[in-house]
Design an enzyme around this catalytic site. Structure first.
Site, PDB file in Angstrom:
ATOM      1  N   THR A 191      -4.000   5.240   4.265  1.00  0.00           N
ATOM      2  CA  THR A 191      -4.336   6.505   4.918  1.00  0.00           C
ATOM      3  C   THR A 191      -5.396   7.262   4.117  1.00  0.00           C
ATOM      4  OG1 THR A 191      -1.950   6.580   5.413  1.00  0.00           O
ATOM      5  CG2 THR A 191      -3.304   8.335   6.317  1.00  0.00           C
TER       6      THR A 191
ATOM      7  N   GLU B  10       0.854  -1.191   0.000  1.00  0.00           N
ATOM      8  CA  GLU B  10       0.000   0.000   0.000  1.00  0.00           C
ATOM      9  C   GLU B  10       0.885   1.233   0.000  1.00  0.00           C
ATOM     10  OE1 GLU B  10      -1.517   1.693   3.938  1.00  0.00           O
ATOM     11  OE2 GLU B  10      -1.570  -0.453   4.383  1.00  0.00           O
TER      12      GLU B  10
ATOM     13  N   LYS C  20      -7.882  -3.777  10.037  1.00  0.00           N
ATOM     14  CA  LYS C  20      -6.508  -3.477  10.410  1.00  0.00           C
ATOM     15  C   LYS C  20      -6.488  -3.101  11.887  1.00  0.00           C
ATOM     16  CE  LYS C  20      -4.642   0.683   9.664  1.00  0.00           C
ATOM     17  NZ  LYS C  20      -4.063   1.855   8.969  1.00  0.00           N
TER      18      LYS C  20
END
Length: 211
Positions: A73, A44, A132
């Protein structure tokens, strides 16, 4: 839905999700190339990286679909739209952000950040593909065993302070994968040695093999 299920299967199989934060799109792409060359093929690019969407778009054009490249993010709906246009394979959020909601609306596989059982349930109810657990280091591997008591089927990824030495412990405790940023990237995102980055990648892959 098949593509979504495949992503979850692949993350569970590959075990390591690299988190790339860099000082620009060119350096992010150099880190991606180095990591893929070393054998880490789920990555990512954090949107804290200037030009992150550009790096994602270039990487998606350069690598075949089995190399999974997502966006991290993701806070706002606009960011979700931007990375969808860049053909990100998935999005990662620090929590149940507006960007998380928009990702679900767009049909983008979502790895949603959470910490408490309530947040885990809320993330899955929203439509997250996996959760997560961040920051994982606050409670450690034992926390994953506790979470799996009431939530045995929740797909959990350990993120935050996870190094190669402790990776096998998280996997043994029930994490389907680990997301690793600074313990893997070091200073590679800001001009540090790419050769050293490749070496750290091998350490993580060896840790997964040992697990």
């Amino acid at each position: 839905m098949e593509e979504v299920m495949d992503l979850l299967t692949e993350l569970s199989r590959r075990k390591v999700l690299a988190i790339i934060r860099a000082d620009g799109p060119d350096r992010a792409l150099a880190c991606i190339r180095t990591l893929v060359g070393a054998g880490i093929t789920a990555l990512e690019v954090s949107l804290t990286t200037p030009g992150a969407a550009e790096a994602i778009a270039k990487a998606r054009s350069e690598f075949d679909p089995p190399v999974l490249i997502g966006a991290g993010t993701v806070i706002t709906p606009e960011q979700a739209d931007e990375v969808a246009a860049a053909r990100a394979a998935f999005t990662v959020t620090p929590g149940i952000t507006p960007g998380a909601h928009r990702s679900v609306e767009l049909g983008l596989p979502l790895l949603c950040g959470a910490l408490t059982p309530t947040e885990v349930v809320a993330a899955l109810d929203l439509g997250a593909l996996a959760v997560k657990i961040f920051p994982a280091k606050v409670y450690g591997p034992g926390y994953f065993r506790e979470l799996r008591g009431p939530l045995p089927n929740a797909p959990l990824i350990a993120v935050g302070g996870v190094d190669a030495a402790v990776t096998p412990e998280y996997l043994a405790a029930g994490a389907l994968a680990v997301g690793v940023g600074s313990p893997l990237l070091g200073d590679a995102g800001t001009g540090g040695s790419l050769e050293a980055l490749a070496g750290r990648a091998k350490e993580f892959l060896q840790a997964v093999a040992d697990a």
